[in-house]
Design a protein around this motif. Structure first.
Motif, PDB file in Angstrom:
ATOM      1  N   LYS A  74       0.830  -1.215   0.000  1.00 49.91           N
ATOM      2  CA  LYS A  74       0.000   0.000   0.000  1.00 49.91           C
ATOM      3  C   LYS A  74       0.862   1.262   0.000  1.00 49.91           C
ATOM      4  O   LYS A  74       0.506   2.278  -0.595  1.00 49.91           O
ATOM      5  CB  LYS A  74      -0.842  -0.067   1.269  1.00 49.91           C
ATOM      6  CG  LYS A  74      -1.796   1.039   1.514  1.00 49.91           C
ATOM      7  CD  LYS A  74      -2.478   0.754   2.853  1.00 49.91           C
ATOM      8  CE  LYS A  74      -3.407   1.897   3.219  1.00 49.91           C
ATOM      9  NZ  LYS A  74      -4.049   1.631   4.530  1.00 49.91           N
ATOM     10  N   GLU A  75       2.020   1.175   0.655  1.00 47.58           N
ATOM     11  CA  GLU A  75       2.931   2.332   0.730  1.00 47.58           C
ATOM     12  C   GLU A  75       3.783   2.454  -0.539  1.00 47.58           C
ATOM     13  O   GLU A  75       4.701   3.286  -0.594  1.00 47.58           O
ATOM     14  CB  GLU A  75       3.856   2.190   1.946  1.00 47.58           C
ATOM     15  CG  GLU A  75       3.165   2.035   3.296  1.00 47.58           C
ATOM     16  CD  GLU A  75       2.846   0.582   3.651  1.00 47.58           C
ATOM     17  OE1 GLU A  75       3.017  -0.299   2.784  1.00 47.58           O
ATOM     18  OE2 GLU A  75       2.426   0.324   4.793  1.00 47.58           O
ATOM     19  N   GLU A  76       3.499   1.614  -1.542  1.00 46.87           N
ATOM     20  CA  GLU A  76       4.257   1.563  -2.800  1.00 46.87           C
ATOM     21  C   GLU A  76       5.716   1.160  -2.577  1.00 46.87           C
ATOM     22  O   GLU A  76       6.644   1.706  -3.177  1.00 46.87           O
ATOM     23  CB  GLU A  76       4.099   2.865  -3.608  1.00 46.87           C
ATOM     24  CG  GLU A  76       2.636   3.088  -3.967  1.00 46.87           C
ATOM     25  CD  GLU A  76       2.356   4.174  -4.994  1.00 46.87           C
ATOM     26  OE1 GLU A  76       3.262   4.938  -5.319  1.00 46.87           O
ATOM     27  OE2 GLU A  76       1.203   4.224  -5.466  1.00 46.87           O
ATOM     28  N   VAL A 108       0.043   1.943 -22.297  1.00 46.05           N
ATOM     29  CA  VAL A 108       0.814   2.799 -21.391  1.00 46.05           C
ATOM     30  C   VAL A 108       1.855   2.000 -20.606  1.00 46.05           C
ATOM     31  O   VAL A 108       3.026   2.363 -20.546  1.00 46.05           O
ATOM     32  CB  VAL A 108      -0.132   3.533 -20.406  1.00 46.05           C
ATOM     33  CG1 VAL A 108       0.672   4.351 -19.406  1.00 46.05           C
ATOM     34  CG2 VAL A 108      -1.104   4.421 -21.161  1.00 46.05           C
ATOM     35  N   PHE A 109       1.427   0.903 -20.003  1.00 47.05           N
ATOM     36  CA  PHE A 109       2.322   0.177 -19.088  1.00 47.05           C
ATOM     37  C   PHE A 109       3.018  -1.025 -19.736  1.00 47.05           C
ATOM     38  O   PHE A 109       4.048  -1.462 -19.263  1.00 47.05           O
ATOM     39  CB  PHE A 109       1.546  -0.295 -17.853  1.00 47.05           C
ATOM     40  CG  PHE A 109       0.994   0.836 -17.038  1.00 47.05           C
ATOM     41  CD1 PHE A 109       1.839   1.663 -16.318  1.00 47.05           C
ATOM     42  CD2 PHE A 109      -0.368   1.095 -17.002  1.00 47.05           C
ATOM     43  CE1 PHE A 109       1.341   2.717 -15.565  1.00 47.05           C
ATOM     44  CE2 PHE A 109      -0.875   2.147 -16.257  1.00 47.05           C
ATOM     45  CZ  PHE A 109      -0.014   2.962 -15.540  1.00 47.05           C
ATOM     46  N   MET A 128      -4.091  -4.630 -13.268  1.00 41.73           N
ATOM     47  CA  MET A 128      -3.048  -3.610 -13.327  1.00 41.73           C
ATOM     48  C   MET A 128      -1.913  -4.026 -12.388  1.00 41.73           C
ATOM     49  O   MET A 128      -1.804  -3.570 -11.253  1.00 41.73           O
ATOM     50  CB  MET A 128      -3.588  -2.229 -12.953  1.00 41.73           C
ATOM     51  CG  MET A 128      -2.590  -1.154 -13.334  1.00 41.73           C
ATOM     52  SD  MET A 128      -3.286   0.488 -13.397  1.00 41.73           S
ATOM     53  CE  MET A 128      -3.460   0.796 -11.678  1.00 41.73           C
ATOM     54  N   ALA A 132      -0.332  -0.583  -7.042  1.00 37.97           N
ATOM     55  CA  ALA A 132      -0.087  -0.958  -5.649  1.00 37.97           C
ATOM     56  C   ALA A 132      -1.261  -1.770  -5.122  1.00 37.97           C
ATOM     57  O   ALA A 132      -2.408  -1.533  -5.486  1.00 37.97           O
ATOM     58  CB  ALA A 132       0.095   0.296  -4.805  1.00 37.97           C
ATOM     59  N   ALA A 160      12.928   5.158  -5.995  1.00 41.10           N
ATOM     60  CA  ALA A 160      11.592   4.758  -6.439  1.00 41.10           C
ATOM     61  C   ALA A 160      11.195   3.391  -5.893  1.00 41.10           C
ATOM     62  O   ALA A 160      11.930   2.418  -6.034  1.00 41.10           O
ATOM     63  CB  ALA A 160      11.539   4.741  -7.960  1.00 41.10           C
ATOM     64  N   PHE A 161      10.042   3.311  -5.283  1.00 42.55           N
ATOM     65  CA  PHE A 161       9.419   2.057  -4.845  1.00 42.55           C
ATOM     66  C   PHE A 161      10.267   1.242  -3.880  1.00 42.55           C
ATOM     67  O   PHE A 161      10.157   0.028  -3.844  1.00 42.55           O
ATOM     68  CB  PHE A 161       9.050   1.183  -6.056  1.00 42.55           C
ATOM     69  CG  PHE A 161       8.131   1.858  -7.024  1.00 42.55           C
ATOM     70  CD1 PHE A 161       6.825   2.150  -6.659  1.00 42.55           C
ATOM     71  CD2 PHE A 161       8.565   2.221  -8.293  1.00 42.55           C
ATOM     72  CE1 PHE A 161       5.976   2.779  -7.539  1.00 42.55           C
ATOM     73  CE2 PHE A 161       7.716   2.854  -9.185  1.00 42.55           C
ATOM     74  CZ  PHE A 161       6.417   3.133  -8.809  1.00 42.55           C
ATOM     75  N   GLN A 166      10.441   5.160   0.231  1.00 44.21           N
ATOM     76  CA  GLN A 166       9.049   5.500   0.541  1.00 44.21           C
ATOM     77  C   GLN A 166       8.851   5.900   2.010  1.00 44.21           C
ATOM     78  O   GLN A 166       8.079   6.792   2.295  1.00 44.21           O
ATOM     79  CB  GLN A 166       8.115   4.329   0.210  1.00 44.21           C
ATOM     80  CG  GLN A 166       8.018   4.002  -1.268  1.00 44.21           C
ATOM     81  CD  GLN A 166       7.440   5.133  -2.110  1.00 44.21           C
ATOM     82  OE1 GLN A 166       8.137   5.796  -2.858  1.00 44.21           O
ATOM     83  NE2 GLN A 166       6.150   5.386  -1.977  1.00 44.21           N
TER      84      GLN A 166
ATOM     85  N   LEU B  33       2.101   9.351  -4.032  1.00 46.89           N
ATOM     86  CA  LEU B  33       1.741   7.940  -4.184  1.00 46.89           C
ATOM     87  C   LEU B  33       1.024   7.787  -5.520  1.00 46.89           C
ATOM     88  O   LEU B  33      -0.041   8.370  -5.731  1.00 46.89           O
ATOM     89  CB  LEU B  33       0.806   7.495  -3.066  1.00 46.89           C
ATOM     90  CG  LEU B  33       1.421   6.978  -1.767  1.00 46.89           C
ATOM     91  CD1 LEU B  33       0.339   6.367  -0.896  1.00 46.89           C
ATOM     92  CD2 LEU B  33       2.528   5.961  -2.007  1.00 46.89           C
ATOM     93  N   GLN B  51       8.196  12.648  -7.064  1.00 47.99           N
ATOM     94  CA  GLN B  51       8.661  11.414  -7.720  1.00 47.99           C
ATOM     95  C   GLN B  51       9.262  11.766  -9.080  1.00 47.99           C
ATOM     96  O   GLN B  51       8.691  12.575  -9.807  1.00 47.99           O
ATOM     97  CB  GLN B  51       7.517  10.422  -7.915  1.00 47.99           C
ATOM     98  CG  GLN B  51       6.869   9.953  -6.638  1.00 47.99           C
ATOM     99  CD  GLN B  51       7.716   8.966  -5.850  1.00 47.99           C
ATOM    100  OE1 GLN B  51       8.870   8.685  -6.188  1.00 47.99           O
ATOM    101  NE2 GLN B  51       7.156   8.446  -4.772  1.00 47.99           N
ATOM    102  N   HIS B  53      10.769   9.155 -11.259  1.00 46.44           N
ATOM    103  CA  HIS B  53      10.993   7.967 -12.091  1.00 46.44           C
ATOM    104  C   HIS B  53      10.006   7.894 -13.263  1.00 46.44           C
ATOM    105  O   HIS B  53       9.001   8.601 -13.275  1.00 46.44           O
ATOM    106  CB  HIS B  53      10.924   6.704 -11.230  1.00 46.44           C
ATOM    107  CG  HIS B  53       9.680   6.622 -10.400  1.00 46.44           C
ATOM    108  ND1 HIS B  53       8.474   6.286 -10.940  1.00 46.44           N
ATOM    109  CD2 HIS B  53       9.464   6.873  -9.091  1.00 46.44           C
ATOM    110  CE1 HIS B  53       7.552   6.308  -9.992  1.00 46.44           C
ATOM    111  NE2 HIS B  53       8.132   6.668  -8.851  1.00 46.44           N
TER     112      HIS B  53
END
Lengths: 246, 115
Positions: A74-76, A108-109, A128, A132, A160-161, A166, B33, B51, B53
């Motif tokens: 949840k916090e990525e 996109v992803f 997806m 997250a 990142a992540f 985070q 987030l 962020q 990235h």
């Protein structure tokens, strides 16, 4: 008899939206063997649907493939989870799927391909996966622990992540099994930067998204056999098992 | 109000998407987030974040945001710039921290509420 095994336990397949098209079982297993690896783990984002194909291909060609996933909390925060038994990994996948909102936007992803052991695409995952989950860090750690799995905080040297990116720090008393350092940070630099977290074992894996990344960043484990249980013992310095410094 | 108006008003540094500055800004959203931005930002919003990235470009594309402002003088990663140029997403850099920049955007009429 214990000996040193070469492990790259963080590899993405073509199921991860960011994973290269060519990241399929025969191709990955062949590349891992060519790089002299003894064991790998396939850790796709929030899904383990390609695990069975990889394990059987690895089995045919003499390479241990551990079931795993890279779960997004949840916090990525990205967390590597590893298991011995596919069933346990699938229990975690069920929980993730119940807590993973949204549909993938392929343009996109990227595409999320489910494959068989012959490297053929047999399905497309519509979730997806890059998103997250709704699961907090602590809950993921406790569920993985109860399934006798391993949790390693991914690439803590990246902004990142990552757990440190985070949250800014590693909460005290957290039941993590190890910290992963990416290829971007040298061993010496990592020891300096993360000095205060030395009570955790540091591991290095490739986080490969392309075939040529496989085995470029690996960890040597002194263990008896190539199982997740042995890796866990090594991460906690139990019964002579350990991470071998290179 | 367009992205260009915001760039001009605050003297923002343009990193990408120079040909997309005429886009109308429908409002603003501030969050770090990505899942929160995916859930709550709206089409045409300007997004304020720290962020840097490449995934920020994917989120901005998916949500059809008008642009991204990085605060505290944070610079986009090299692969973020590349992806943003490909997708035509304006990335702007401000020396101000998020709280201050959002306050100033609000003062010139950028709202976080639906129009």
């Amino acid at each position: 008899m214990m000996r040193t095994f070469r492990a790259d336990l963080h590899i993405h397949s073509c199921l991860s939206p960011c994973g290269d098209e060519g990241m399929r079982p025969c191709a990955i297993v062949n590349q891992a063997l060519a790089m002299g690896l003894d064991m790998i783990a396939i850790c796709d984002h929030n899904s383990a649907e390609n695990i069975a194909a990889f394990i059987s291909t690895g089995h045919e060609r003499g390479l241990t493939v551990l079931p795993g996933m890279e779960v997004t909390s949840k916090e990525e925060i990205h967390l590597l989870t590893l298991f011995d038994r596919q069933e346990d990994c699938m229990v975690l996948q069920d929980l993730i799927y119940q807590n993973l909102p949204g549909e993938n936007v392929e343009e996109v992803f990227g595409c999320q391909q489910v494959v068989n052991g012959r490297d053929e695409t047999i399905g497309i995952n519509r979730k997806m996966l890059i998103g997250a989950t709704l699961l907090p860090l602590e809950q993921i750690l406790s569920v993985v622990g109860s399934l006798r799995g391993i949790t390693i905080a991914s690439h803590i040297d990246r902004q990142a992540f990552s757990l440190i990116g985070q949250l800014g720090f590693i909460p005290e008393g957290i039941s993590l099994d190890g910290l992963e350092i990416s290829i971007r940070t040298s061993k010496e630099e990592a020891q300096k930067r993360f000095h205060s977290y030395q009570h955790f074992s540091f591991v290095r894996f490739s986080d490969a998204h392309h075939l040529e990344d496989i085995g470029e960043n690996i960890t040597h484990f002194l263990i008896e056999e190539t199982t997740s249980g042995e890796i866990k013992m090594a991460l906690h310095h139990q019964e002579g098992r350990r991470v071998v410094e290179q | 109000m367009t992205v260009f108006d915001i760039v001009k008003t605050f003297g923002l540094q343009m990193r990408t998407g120079k040909d997309r500055l005429h886009e109308e800004v429908t409002g603003g959203y501030a969050s770090d987030l990505l899942s929160d931005v995916i859930a709550h930002s709206r089409k045409g919003n300007i997004w304020i974040t720290i962020q840097t990235h490449p995934n920020i470009v994917a989120v901005a594309t998916m949500k059809e945001l008008s642009g991204i402002i990085l605060t505290g003088e944070r610079e986009p990663d090299a692969n973020t710039i590349q992806k943003a140029e490909e997708e035509g997403v304006p990335i702007l850099v401000s020396p101000l921290f998020t709280f201050e920049l959002v306050g100033r955007l609000y003062q010139i009429g950028i709202s976080g509420m639906s129009p």
